[in-house]
Design an enzyme around this catalytic site. Sequence first.
Site, PDB file in Angstrom:
ATOM      1  N   SER A 228      -7.329  -8.628   4.899  1.00  0.00           N
ATOM      2  CA  SER A 228      -5.896  -8.729   5.191  1.00  0.00           C
ATOM      3  C   SER A 228      -5.156  -7.398   5.060  1.00  0.00           C
ATOM      4  O   SER A 228      -4.066  -7.257   5.612  1.00  0.00           O
ATOM      5  CB  SER A 228      -5.239  -9.761   4.265  1.00  0.00           C
TER       6      SER A 228
ATOM      7  N   ASP B 193       4.279  -8.979  -0.446  1.00  0.00           N
ATOM      8  CA  ASP B 193       4.015 -10.319  -0.970  1.00  0.00           C
ATOM      9  C   ASP B 193       3.103 -10.151  -2.191  1.00  0.00           C
ATOM     10  O   ASP B 193       2.794  -9.023  -2.560  1.00  0.00           O
ATOM     11  CB  ASP B 193       3.468 -11.244   0.142  1.00  0.00           C
TER      12      ASP B 193
ATOM     13  N   HIS C 193      -0.079  -8.022  -1.062  1.00  0.00           N
ATOM     14  CA  HIS C 193      -0.104  -6.970  -0.044  1.00  0.00           C
ATOM     15  C   HIS C 193       1.051  -5.991  -0.181  1.00  0.00           C
ATOM     16  O   HIS C 193       2.166  -6.388  -0.533  1.00  0.00           O
ATOM     17  CB  HIS C 193      -0.055  -7.594   1.359  1.00  0.00           C
TER      18      HIS C 193
END
Length: 366
Positions: free
Chosen positions: A49, A338, A341
């Site tokens: 991610s 978040d 991340h």
Amino acid sequence: MGLPSSLKTCLILLFICLLNVSTISSKPLTKETVLFGGNFPALYVIGDSLVDSGNNNHLDTLGKSNFPPYGSDFEGGKPTGRFSNGKTIADYIAIYYELPLVPAYMGLSEEQKNNISTGINYASAACGILPDTGKIVGECLSLSVQVDLFKKTINKNLEKKFKTQPELSKHLAESLFMTAIGVNDYSFFYNETMDANDFANKLLHEFFIQIQRLHGLGARKFFINNIKPLGCYPNIIAHTVPRGSCDDDLNLAVAIYNAKLRRSLTHMKQKFSNTSFLYSDYFNFMLGLRGPSRNYASSNLLNTTSPCCPSVYDGGASTFCNANSSLCTMRDTHIFFDPFHPTQLANFMYAIRCFQERKICHVVGD
Ligand SMILES: *[C@@H]1O[C@H](CO)[C@@H](O)[C@H](O)[C@H]1NC(C)=O
Ligand SMILES: *[C@@H]1O[C@H](CO)[C@@H](O)[C@H](O)[C@H]1NC(C)=O
Ligand SMILES: *[C@@H]1O[C@H](CO)[C@@H](O)[C@H](O)[C@H]1NC(C)=O
Ligand SMILES: *[C@@H]1O[C@H](CO)[C@@H](O)[C@H](O)[C@H]1NC(C)=O
Ligand SMILES: *[C@@H]1O[C@H](CO)[C@@H](O)[C@H](O)[C@H]1NC(C)=O
């Protein structure tokens, strides 16, 4: 898709600004000074991610970010499936090397795949080096599957674009292959009852099988990002005692992997002729953003512990960033967008530390 010229200018300007501020003899930015040589015809991205540019949008998984507030600072303010408010480190690497931002494989039509020779992104959120990593939250592309898809790209698409074998081999040998993968293996499968050396060895064994496959397919230039200091991320430090302190045991386990990775790259370079590796110490980059020695250009990244989304975060499973989440007022004061991340600004700082200061990115053997 074209080059994001405003950000590119901004990036170049900031390089020049910092160069003038921080170096006495301000050398001009010539081609010779491009880190790792540059002039890559393509950037192929393998990872999770941190660098997914939208592959998971097309998969059945909870690991998605294709809704606001993700992407609010991306071009057009639209979510893309990137796990940030804006660009990722893969985007800044593409910009630095004057390549277009790299599109997600899963979002491309066969026609588009046949027409692209500047790189494809196979990265997939939640996945990792081990085949089962992340599967508990849904579908994702594990490392070996990403390499399978790259092989398919060669056989189905690149072989149409490059008519002769020497042309294709040249393209592959000159292209840059970025990897940023492994943290989810720690998140999903590591715990403190395990031997950190054994776990790291198991991951590295699998990782290098896939690097060798890429090499066998023709890749010669690798940009290897090490694993982040997971123990200092919001999802972990919400549960530490005292609250907000890093989980040092978890960071140590990751650091063991990173040290072995670094040493393995030196061996790989000796084993493979004509192959070069850039090692990117993302672990220490992120620790540095958090740490006490934060200085000038990152000085406004003051909030090193709380995500921007949700702005009230207690580490509970129901507090993922979503469309209803409360948002922080100033994204550019946060390291984390978040709980898992970084913000675009943190990703931009990475580009400065890597390419301009060259403290965290090193060509192996140099
Ligand atoms: C192929 O790529 C070129 C340059 O990237 C672009 O201008 C053109 O529209 C593309 N063609 C198709 C059929 O996608
Ligand atoms: C750690 O992982 C092992 C192997 O998966 C498992 O058997 C064990 O229960 C785990 N321990 C903790 C404390 O989660
Ligand atoms: C290394 O690369 C050069 C230039 O691409 C090529 O001529 C040479 O054959 C390569 N050597 C090996 C051992 O692959
Ligand atoms: C960090 O940001 C969160 C959310 O916006 C806020 O509640 C917290 O007080 C901030 N902490 C610091 C040290 O600025
Ligand atoms: C957001 O809130 C609305 C209204 O309460 C609800 O219908 C929706 O499912 C929520 N969305 C998410 C992602 O939680």
